[in-house]
Design a protein around this motif. Structure first.
Motif, PDB file in Angstrom:
ATOM      1  N   SER A 101       0.820  -1.203   0.000  1.00 33.17           N
ATOM      2  CA  SER A 101       0.000   0.000   0.000  1.00 33.17           C
ATOM      3  C   SER A 101       0.858   1.258   0.000  1.00 33.17           C
ATOM      4  O   SER A 101       0.578   2.219  -0.724  1.00 33.17           O
ATOM      5  N   ARG A 146       2.407   1.691  -3.371  1.00 38.63           N
ATOM      6  CA  ARG A 146       1.387   2.120  -4.331  1.00 38.63           C
ATOM      7  C   ARG A 146       1.144   3.625  -4.223  1.00 38.63           C
ATOM      8  O   ARG A 146       1.093   4.346  -5.233  1.00 38.63           O
ATOM      9  N   ILE A 147       0.988   4.101  -2.994  1.00 42.95           N
ATOM     10  CA  ILE A 147       0.766   5.532  -2.776  1.00 42.95           C
ATOM     11  C   ILE A 147       1.953   6.334  -3.289  1.00 42.95           C
ATOM     12  O   ILE A 147       1.795   7.386  -3.920  1.00 42.95           O
ATOM     13  N   TYR A 188       1.851   6.548  -7.151  1.00 43.73           N
ATOM     14  CA  TYR A 188       0.813   7.446  -7.662  1.00 43.73           C
ATOM     15  C   TYR A 188       1.135   8.906  -7.337  1.00 43.73           C
ATOM     16  O   TYR A 188       0.870   9.800  -8.151  1.00 43.73           O
ATOM     17  N   LEU A 189       1.692   9.143  -6.152  1.00 44.28           N
ATOM     18  CA  LEU A 189       2.042  10.520  -5.791  1.00 44.28           C
ATOM     19  C   LEU A 189       3.126  11.067  -6.699  1.00 44.28           C
ATOM     20  O   LEU A 189       3.021  12.198  -7.196  1.00 44.28           O
ATOM     21  N   THR A 216      -7.610   2.236  -3.266  1.00 43.31           N
ATOM     22  CA  THR A 216      -8.118   3.578  -2.969  1.00 43.31           C
ATOM     23  C   THR A 216      -7.220   4.658  -3.552  1.00 43.31           C
ATOM     24  O   THR A 216      -7.701   5.663  -4.083  1.00 43.31           O
ATOM     25  N   SER A 217      -5.903   4.464  -3.460  1.00 36.60           N
ATOM     26  CA  SER A 217      -4.969   5.464  -3.985  1.00 36.60           C
ATOM     27  C   SER A 217      -5.146   5.638  -5.495  1.00 36.60           C
ATOM     28  O   SER A 217      -5.025   6.752  -6.013  1.00 36.60           O
ATOM     29  N   ARG A 218      -5.452   4.552  -6.191  1.00 36.12           N
ATOM     30  CA  ARG A 218      -5.664   4.638  -7.648  1.00 36.12           C
ATOM     31  C   ARG A 218      -6.939   5.406  -7.953  1.00 36.12           C
ATOM     32  O   ARG A 218      -6.959   6.258  -8.845  1.00 36.12           O
TER      33      ARG A 218
END
Length: 210
Positions: A26, A29-30, A33-34, A113-115
């Motif tokens: 997680s 992943r964040i 995306y950031l 959720t991040s996506r």
């Protein structure tokens, strides 16, 4: 200094999450995306400035720009290229990593959720920019016609035109991804059932097989 701080916290986060696979995934992943968002924003700013330079050269420099000298475009071109040189590789690297995670992770990555936040924030920003640009362009057209100065329409609305040229493809690309994810079932409610298994199999082979 920024690189040192970034490297330190990245190493610290990795050490703390080594024992918890899901938390590590997680966090990674964040992070992807950031950094993709930062890279895309930097690259978009460079493209916007580049479009602005082209528009200024097409309509001719007038007024305040002339006082900056005949080489005013060099500083603008340098800033645009700097943003593109930094932002483009950043976005390509991290967004490429996101695409690889999507291919390997399946529905879990699509539903992350991040996506969802990344995609919908991108769409919201693009729609807001498009609306503001269109309002300003229409205003400048009407204002130029009413004041009998149609020659000022393009010059006064050039910022809106150049951001419109970037926000349009941005919106199309992210909406396309959202629709693909929706077809994959990324936003469908997952069916949850509580199952009770009664068995004399103490080895757990039955439950594992089921």
């Amino acid at each position: 200094i920024g690189t040192a701080i970034w490297a330190y916290h990245q190493r610290l986060a990795k050490e703390e999450s080594e024992q918890i696979t899901e938390r590590r995934r997680s966090a990674e992943r964040i992070h992807y995306y950031l950094m993709s968002f930062i890279g895309l924003g930097t690259m978009s700013a460079g493209i916007i400035l580049l479009f602005g330079l082209i528009i200024n050269l097409l309509i001719g420099v007038t007024g305040k720009v002339i006082t900056e000298g005949a080489t005013w475009w060099q500083g603008l071109l340098g800033l645009s290229l700097a943003l593109l040189v930094v932002g483009t590789p950043l976005w390509l690297y991290y967004w490429g990593g996101v695409l690889k995670r999507i291919e390997a992770g399946g529905i879990e990555e699509w539903r992350a959720t991040s996506r969802r936040i990344f995609l919908y924030v991108g769409v919201i920003l693009a729609i807001g920019t498009l609306i503001a640009d269109l309002v300003n362009i229409v205003y400048q057209i009407l204002n130029g016609i009413l004041q009998a100065h149609p020659d000022t329409i393009v010059r006064e609305s050039r910022w809106s035109i150049q951001t419109l040229l970037v926000a349009g493809p941005w919106l199309w690309y992210h909406l396309r991804i959202i629709r693909i994810d929706q077809k994959r079932g990324a936003e469908a409610l997952a069916a949850r059932r509580k199952v009770t298994l009664l068995t004399y199999d103490r080895s757990g082979a039955t439950s594992q097989a089921l």
